[in-house]
Design a protein around this motif. Structure first.
Motif, PDB file in Angstrom:
ATOM      1  N   VAL A  44       0.852  -1.182   0.000  1.00 33.63           N
ATOM      2  CA  VAL A  44       0.000   0.000   0.000  1.00 33.63           C
ATOM      3  C   VAL A  44       0.889   1.233   0.000  1.00 33.63           C
ATOM      4  O   VAL A  44       1.780   1.359   0.829  1.00 33.63           O
ATOM      5  CB  VAL A  44      -0.921  -0.004   1.243  1.00 33.63           C
ATOM      6  CG1 VAL A  44      -1.713   1.293   1.329  1.00 33.63           C
ATOM      7  CG2 VAL A  44      -1.833  -1.204   1.219  1.00 33.63           C
ATOM      8  N   ASP A  45       0.639   2.141  -0.941  1.00 36.43           N
ATOM      9  CA  ASP A  45       1.376   3.405  -0.988  1.00 36.43           C
ATOM     10  C   ASP A  45       0.604   4.414  -0.139  1.00 36.43           C
ATOM     11  O   ASP A  45      -0.516   4.792  -0.493  1.00 36.43           O
ATOM     12  CB  ASP A  45       1.496   3.905  -2.424  1.00 36.43           C
ATOM     13  CG  ASP A  45       2.358   5.152  -2.542  1.00 36.43           C
ATOM     14  OD1 ASP A  45       2.528   5.882  -1.538  1.00 36.43           O
ATOM     15  OD2 ASP A  45       2.858   5.401  -3.653  1.00 36.43           O
ATOM     16  N   PRO A  46       1.145   4.867   0.991  1.00 38.92           N
ATOM     17  CA  PRO A  46       0.420   5.785   1.867  1.00 38.92           C
ATOM     18  C   PRO A  46       0.186   7.166   1.251  1.00 38.92           C
ATOM     19  O   PRO A  46      -0.599   7.943   1.781  1.00 38.92           O
ATOM     20  CB  PRO A  46       1.308   5.872   3.105  1.00 38.92           C
ATOM     21  CG  PRO A  46       2.666   5.524   2.619  1.00 38.92           C
ATOM     22  CD  PRO A  46       2.470   4.534   1.502  1.00 38.92           C
ATOM     23  N   CYS A  47       0.817   7.461   0.130  1.00 37.10           N
ATOM     24  CA  CYS A  47       0.645   8.758  -0.525  1.00 37.10           C
ATOM     25  C   CYS A  47      -0.459   8.743  -1.587  1.00 37.10           C
ATOM     26  O   CYS A  47      -0.745   9.770  -2.190  1.00 37.10           O
ATOM     27  CB  CYS A  47       1.953   9.204  -1.158  1.00 37.10           C
ATOM     28  SG  CYS A  47       3.244   9.508   0.067  1.00 37.10           S
TER      29      CYS A  47
ATOM     30  N   PRO B  51      -6.541   5.012  -1.590  1.00 34.95           N
ATOM     31  CA  PRO B  51      -6.824   3.609  -1.878  1.00 34.95           C
ATOM     32  C   PRO B  51      -8.108   3.393  -2.670  1.00 34.95           C
ATOM     33  O   PRO B  51      -8.362   2.299  -3.143  1.00 34.95           O
ATOM     34  CB  PRO B  51      -6.924   2.972  -0.489  1.00 34.95           C
ATOM     35  CG  PRO B  51      -7.245   4.095   0.424  1.00 34.95           C
ATOM     36  CD  PRO B  51      -6.641   5.325  -0.182  1.00 34.95           C
ATOM     37  N   LEU B  52      -8.901   4.447  -2.846  1.00 34.46           N
ATOM     38  CA  LEU B  52     -10.144   4.323  -3.607  1.00 34.46           C
ATOM     39  C   LEU B  52      -9.968   4.675  -5.081  1.00 34.46           C
ATOM     40  O   LEU B  52     -10.480   3.983  -5.941  1.00 34.46           O
ATOM     41  CB  LEU B  52     -11.238   5.200  -2.991  1.00 34.46           C
ATOM     42  CG  LEU B  52     -11.625   4.839  -1.559  1.00 34.46           C
ATOM     43  CD1 LEU B  52     -12.650   5.823  -1.018  1.00 34.46           C
ATOM     44  CD2 LEU B  52     -12.162   3.422  -1.495  1.00 34.46           C
ATOM     45  N   CYS B  53      -9.228   5.751  -5.368  1.00 30.80           N
ATOM     46  CA  CYS B  53      -9.093   6.185  -6.766  1.00 30.80           C
ATOM     47  C   CYS B  53      -7.670   6.094  -7.303  1.00 30.80           C
ATOM     48  O   CYS B  53      -7.452   6.198  -8.499  1.00 30.80           O
ATOM     49  CB  CYS B  53      -9.624   7.609  -6.943  1.00 30.80           C
ATOM     50  SG  CYS B  53      -8.582   8.875  -6.159  1.00 30.80           S
ATOM     51  N   GLY B  54      -6.678   5.945  -6.415  1.00 30.80           N
ATOM     52  CA  GLY B  54      -5.294   5.822  -6.849  1.00 30.80           C
ATOM     53  C   GLY B  54      -4.578   7.140  -7.093  1.00 30.80           C
ATOM     54  O   GLY B  54      -3.403   7.154  -7.451  1.00 30.80           O
ATOM     55  N   GLN B  55      -5.257   8.256  -6.867  1.00 27.59           N
ATOM     56  CA  GLN B  55      -4.638   9.573  -7.054  1.00 27.59           C
ATOM     57  C   GLN B  55      -3.913   9.985  -5.768  1.00 27.59           C
ATOM     58  O   GLN B  55      -4.137   9.422  -4.703  1.00 27.59           O
ATOM     59  CB  GLN B  55      -5.710  10.613  -7.408  1.00 27.59           C
ATOM     60  CG  GLN B  55      -6.448  10.315  -8.693  1.00 27.59           C
ATOM     61  CD  GLN B  55      -5.527  10.246  -9.890  1.00 27.59           C
ATOM     62  OE1 GLN B  55      -4.697  11.125 -10.107  1.00 27.59           O
ATOM     63  NE2 GLN B  55      -5.657   9.188 -10.675  1.00 27.59           N
TER      64      GLN B  55
ATOM     65  N   ILE C  49      -7.797   8.556   2.424  1.00 25.84           N
ATOM     66  CA  ILE C  49      -8.694   8.817   1.309  1.00 25.84           C
ATOM     67  C   ILE C  49      -8.403  10.248   0.855  1.00 25.84           C
ATOM     68  O   ILE C  49      -8.164  11.127   1.675  1.00 25.84           O
ATOM     69  CB  ILE C  49     -10.153   8.685   1.773  1.00 25.84           C
ATOM     70  CG1 ILE C  49     -10.424   7.239   2.203  1.00 25.84           C
ATOM     71  CG2 ILE C  49     -11.122   9.141   0.697  1.00 25.84           C
ATOM     72  CD1 ILE C  49     -11.730   7.049   2.936  1.00 25.84           C
ATOM     73  N   CYS C  50      -8.421  10.506  -0.445  1.00 28.87           N
ATOM     74  CA  CYS C  50      -8.143  11.864  -0.947  1.00 28.87           C
ATOM     75  C   CYS C  50      -9.349  12.780  -0.743  1.00 28.87           C
ATOM     76  O   CYS C  50     -10.468  12.323  -0.507  1.00 28.87           O
ATOM     77  CB  CYS C  50      -7.739  11.823  -2.421  1.00 28.87           C
ATOM     78  SG  CYS C  50      -9.083  11.430  -3.565  1.00 28.87           S
ATOM     79  N   GLN C  51      -9.114  14.082  -0.857  1.00 31.71           N
ATOM     80  CA  GLN C  51     -10.175  15.064  -0.666  1.00 31.71           C
ATOM     81  C   GLN C  51     -11.279  14.898  -1.693  1.00 31.71           C
ATOM     82  O   GLN C  51     -12.452  15.053  -1.367  1.00 31.71           O
ATOM     83  CB  GLN C  51      -9.606  16.481  -0.728  1.00 31.71           C
ATOM     84  CG  GLN C  51      -8.864  16.862   0.527  1.00 31.71           C
ATOM     85  CD  GLN C  51      -8.322  18.279   0.463  1.00 31.71           C
ATOM     86  OE1 GLN C  51      -7.579  18.622  -0.447  1.00 31.71           O
ATOM     87  NE2 GLN C  51      -8.676  19.076   1.433  1.00 31.71           N
ATOM     88  N   ALA C  52     -10.942  14.574  -2.936  1.00 33.68           N
ATOM     89  CA  ALA C  52     -11.955  14.426  -3.985  1.00 33.68           C
ATOM     90  C   ALA C  52     -12.909  13.276  -3.653  1.00 33.68           C
ATOM     91  O   ALA C  52     -14.126  13.426  -3.780  1.00 33.68           O
ATOM     92  CB  ALA C  52     -11.291  14.196  -5.336  1.00 33.68           C
ATOM     93  N   CYS C  53     -12.380  12.135  -3.218  1.00 29.22           N
ATOM     94  CA  CYS C  53     -13.236  11.003  -2.850  1.00 29.22           C
ATOM     95  C   CYS C  53     -14.066  11.336  -1.613  1.00 29.22           C
ATOM     96  O   CYS C  53     -15.237  10.975  -1.528  1.00 29.22           O
ATOM     97  CB  CYS C  53     -12.403   9.747  -2.621  1.00 29.22           C
ATOM     98  SG  CYS C  53     -11.777   8.994  -4.150  1.00 29.22           S
ATOM     99  N   ALA C  54     -13.471  12.033  -0.652  1.00 31.13           N
ATOM    100  CA  ALA C  54     -14.207  12.417   0.558  1.00 31.13           C
ATOM    101  C   ALA C  54     -15.334  13.378   0.221  1.00 31.13           C
ATOM    102  O   ALA C  54     -16.457  13.228   0.724  1.00 31.13           O
ATOM    103  CB  ALA C  54     -13.255  13.044   1.575  1.00 31.13           C
ATOM    104  N   GLN C  55     -15.078  14.342  -0.648  1.00 32.50           N
ATOM    105  CA  GLN C  55     -16.104  15.305  -1.038  1.00 32.50           C
ATOM    106  C   GLN C  55     -17.199  14.641  -1.862  1.00 32.50           C
ATOM    107  O   GLN C  55     -18.380  14.928  -1.690  1.00 32.50           O
ATOM    108  CB  GLN C  55     -15.490  16.464  -1.814  1.00 32.50           C
ATOM    109  CG  GLN C  55     -14.666  17.367  -0.929  1.00 32.50           C
ATOM    110  CD  GLN C  55     -13.905  18.430  -1.699  1.00 32.50           C
ATOM    111  OE1 GLN C  55     -13.751  18.358  -2.909  1.00 32.50           O
ATOM    112  NE2 GLN C  55     -13.427  19.424  -0.988  1.00 32.50           N
ATOM    113  N   GLN C  56     -16.809  13.739  -2.751  1.00 29.30           N
ATOM    114  CA  GLN C  56     -17.793  13.038  -3.573  1.00 29.30           C
ATOM    115  C   GLN C  56     -18.719  12.201  -2.690  1.00 29.30           C
ATOM    116  O   GLN C  56     -19.926  12.172  -2.903  1.00 29.30           O
ATOM    117  CB  GLN C  56     -17.098  12.144  -4.589  1.00 29.30           C
ATOM    118  CG  GLN C  56     -18.047  11.435  -5.521  1.00 29.30           C
ATOM    119  CD  GLN C  56     -17.311  10.571  -6.525  1.00 29.30           C
ATOM    120  OE1 GLN C  56     -16.128  10.297  -6.382  1.00 29.30           O
ATOM    121  NE2 GLN C  56     -18.016  10.141  -7.552  1.00 29.30           N
TER     122      GLN C  56
END
Length: 70
Positions: A7-10, A13-17, A59-66
């Protein structure tokens, strides 16, 4: 026997960005707490995480906002 994919912590894990996680950055780059410490992640969103990524990648901001948008 199957090999687990690291797992890449950067990466989200949902979108890979890139997830812009301050805690995954090198300690010298951390100037303030990660953005994720100031938001709420729903149980439904957290359940979408692969088991291998739980507690290891933000989780990235885009996935969290979506997920927060009805």
């Amino acid at each position: 026997m199957t090999a687990s994919i690291p797992v890449d912590p950067c990466l989200c894990p949902l979108c890979g960005q890139a997830n812009a996680c301050a805690m995954a950055a090198s300690p010298a780059q951390i100037s303030e707490p990660c953005w994720c410490t100031r938001v709420h992640f729903s149980t439904e969103l957290l359940q979408k995480l692969p088991d291998a990524a739980r507690g290891k990648a933000c989780i990235c901001q885009a996935c969290a906002q979506q997920a927060a948008t009805p």
